[in-house]
Design a protein around this motif. Sequence first.
Motif, short mmCIF file in Angstrom:
data_model
loop_
_atom_site.label_atom_id
_atom_site.label_comp_id
_atom_site.label_asym_id
_atom_site.label_seq_id
_atom_site.Cartn_x
_atom_site.Cartn_y
_atom_site.Cartn_z
N VAL A 195 0.97 -1.06 0.03
CA VAL A 195 -0.10 -0.15 0.04
C VAL A 195 0.85 1.31 0.04
CG1 VAL A 195 -1.88 1.31 1.14
CG2 VAL A 195 -1.76 -1.21 1.33
N ASP A 196 0.68 2.05 -1.10
CA ASP A 196 1.91 3.29 -1.03
C ASP A 196 1.01 4.42 -1.66
OD1 ASP A 196 4.99 3.88 -1.36
OD2 ASP A 196 3.55 5.19 -2.40
N TYR A 197 0.97 5.66 -0.96
CA TYR A 197 0.10 6.72 -1.13
C TYR A 197 0.32 7.35 -2.69
CZ TYR A 197 -2.35 11.08 -0.21
OH TYR A 197 -3.11 12.24 -0.33
N ASN A 198 1.65 7.15 -3.06
CA ASN A 198 1.99 7.51 -4.50
C ASN A 198 1.70 6.66 -5.59
OD1 ASN A 198 4.35 8.24 -6.25
ND2 ASN A 198 3.81 10.23 -5.44
N ALA A 199 0.81 6.89 -6.48
CA ALA A 199 0.86 6.07 -7.72
C ALA A 199 2.15 6.11 -8.56
CB ALA A 199 -0.24 6.73 -8.30
N GLY A 204 -2.91 3.88 -1.57
CA GLY A 204 -3.72 4.06 -0.32
C GLY A 204 -2.81 4.69 0.77
N ASP A 205 -3.73 5.43 1.61
CA ASP A 205 -2.99 6.12 2.82
C ASP A 205 -2.90 5.27 4.12
OD1 ASP A 205 -2.71 8.25 4.68
OD2 ASP A 205 -4.41 9.45 4.07
N ALA A 206 -1.68 5.39 4.62
CA ALA A 206 -1.18 4.94 5.93
C ALA A 206 -2.12 5.19 7.07
CB ALA A 206 0.25 5.27 6.22
N GLN A 207 -2.78 6.38 6.76
CA GLN A 207 -3.49 6.86 7.91
C GLN A 207 -5.17 6.26 7.64
OE1 GLN A 207 -2.02 11.13 8.97
NE2 GLN A 207 -2.51 10.84 6.78
N ARG A 208 -5.24 5.71 6.72
CA ARG A 208 -6.63 5.04 6.37
C ARG A 208 -6.32 3.95 5.28
NH1 ARG A 208 -7.13 10.35 6.66
NH2 ARG A 208 -6.50 10.74 4.37
N LEU A 209 -6.01 2.81 6.03
CA LEU A 209 -5.79 1.67 4.90
C LEU A 209 -7.04 1.15 4.45
CD1 LEU A 209 -3.00 0.01 7.14
CD2 LEU A 209 -2.36 1.27 4.88
N ALA A 222 -1.14 6.72 11.86
CA ALA A 222 -0.55 5.62 11.05
C ALA A 222 -0.39 4.36 11.82
CB ALA A 222 0.49 6.17 10.32
N LEU A 223 0.35 4.92 12.97
CA LEU A 223 0.64 3.63 14.16
C LEU A 223 -0.81 2.90 14.55
CD1 LEU A 223 3.46 5.03 16.16
CD2 LEU A 223 3.55 3.38 14.35
N ARG A 224 -1.78 3.86 14.76
CA ARG A 224 -3.10 3.08 15.43
C ARG A 224 -3.74 2.47 14.25
NH1 ARG A 224 -3.50 8.29 17.69
NH2 ARG A 224 -4.93 9.07 15.95
N GLU A 225 -3.58 2.83 12.94
CA GLU A 225 -4.12 2.27 11.78
C GLU A 225 -3.54 0.80 11.68
OE1 GLU A 225 -6.33 2.41 8.38
OE2 GLU A 225 -7.02 2.58 10.77
N ALA A 226 -1.98 0.69 11.73
CA ALA A 226 -1.22 -0.57 11.88
C ALA A 226 -1.92 -1.31 13.00
CB ALA A 226 0.07 -0.27 12.04
N VAL A 254 -5.23 -3.01 11.80
CA VAL A 254 -5.42 -4.15 10.65
C VAL A 254 -4.52 -5.33 11.06
CG1 VAL A 254 -5.59 -2.42 8.60
CG2 VAL A 254 -3.28 -3.50 9.56
N LEU A 255 -3.82 -5.42 12.38
CA LEU A 255 -3.25 -6.67 12.54
C LEU A 255 -4.28 -7.41 13.51
CD1 LEU A 255 0.33 -5.24 13.68
CD2 LEU A 255 -0.18 -6.86 11.71
N LYS A 256 -3.82 -8.79 13.31
CA LYS A 256 -4.75 -9.66 14.23
C LYS A 256 -3.91 -9.75 15.44
CE LYS A 256 -5.79 -12.99 10.19
NZ LYS A 256 -5.45 -14.26 9.57
N PRO A 257 -4.68 -10.38 16.67
CA PRO A 257 -3.95 -10.59 17.82
C PRO A 257 -2.94 -11.34 17.49
CG PRO A 257 -6.55 -10.82 17.96
CD PRO A 257 -6.02 -10.82 16.54
N GLY A 258 -1.72 -10.78 18.17
CA GLY A 258 -0.44 -11.60 18.00
C GLY A 258 0.38 -10.86 16.91
N GLY A 259 0.00 -9.93 16.08
CA GLY A 259 0.22 -9.60 14.81
C GLY A 259 1.71 -9.07 15.00
N ARG A 260 2.66 -9.05 14.13
CA ARG A 260 3.93 -8.28 14.16
C ARG A 260 4.11 -7.03 13.41
NH1 ARG A 260 3.46 -13.28 11.37
NH2 ARG A 260 5.60 -13.07 10.35
N PHE A 261 4.64 -5.99 14.28
CA PHE A 261 4.58 -4.56 13.72
C PHE A 261 6.06 -4.49 13.65
CE2 PHE A 261 5.87 -0.24 14.66
CZ PHE A 261 5.23 0.53 13.77
N LEU A 262 6.56 -3.96 12.16
CA LEU A 262 8.15 -3.79 12.21
C LEU A 262 8.07 -2.39 11.24
CD1 LEU A 262 7.78 -6.94 11.29
CD2 LEU A 262 10.16 -6.96 11.46
N CYS A 263 9.04 -1.53 11.83
CA CYS A 263 9.12 -0.23 11.16
C CYS A 263 10.64 0.09 11.20
CB CYS A 263 8.40 0.87 12.06
SG CYS A 263 8.75 2.72 11.28
N LEU A 264 11.24 0.13 9.88
CA LEU A 264 12.36 0.72 9.59
C LEU A 264 12.38 2.04 9.09
CD1 LEU A 264 15.49 0.00 9.09
CD2 LEU A 264 14.92 -0.81 6.51
#
Length: 252
Positions: A99-103, A123-128, A153-157, A160-170
């Motif tokens: 998902v990327d905001y820029n076509a 799509g928008d990271a703030q409204r996936l 954006a963090l709350r959107e992440a 969309v994650l299931k319980p136990g889902g992994r979040f990674l941000c580089l």
Amino acid sequence: MTGPTATFGFRDVDPEAKPGLVRGVFDRVAGRYDLMNDLMSGGVHRLWKDAVAARLNPQPGETIVDCAGGTGDIARRVAKLARQAKARRGGPDAKVVIVDYNAEMIMAGRERGSEPEIAWAVGDAQRLPLPDASAEAYVIAFGIRNVTDISKALREARRVLKPGGRFLCLEFSRPTTEALRKLYDAYSFKVIPEIGQRVAGDRDSYQYLVESIRRFPDQKRFAAMISEAGFKFVDITNFSGGVAALHTGRAL
């Protein structure tokens, strides 16, 4: 300015104006984005991304969101590892949703070819454009500093994650020593915009990218924001002395 503002490099701008300004930057750099990453980092960004994909550890049948996935660097790594895991243990294909905001960035990525596991979406990271609790993992690489509202954006992440889902941000971060900070600042402000001018004919976009790194929260502040968004077991791994950092967490 009076009222709420958003950062755009060293400028404070109207939050409603930032998405268009950022889109303009990436419209201009999309065609040379991967080449410029190699030139600016000496290819080290590839090692960072390899480490992120390995930490994500994709498994057969998982849905993985690659937010701000741009030209697909992370997604291709994740798809390859998921395919290898499937060959070892069987199971259905993984699905990697870019998902990327820029076509323009999406188009540049698709021109490089795709993988059967990868789906592309603007799509928008703030409204996936994804349902609640629909993914096992979410990764965002060098994208979150460009969003207007990082906390949203963090709350959107988290949504969309299931319980136990992994979040990674580089993301680019703060070098851990004063000597490295001084060297990195000199390189960033003197060399990177010059490379942008010579290779892409665009100094201003790369000046923005350097400035946006300086305005982004440092490792500890960003880790606190991730915790505030509802993630648990938040952890930090510095790369190259803190030039970049991987933040991880769990949706529990």
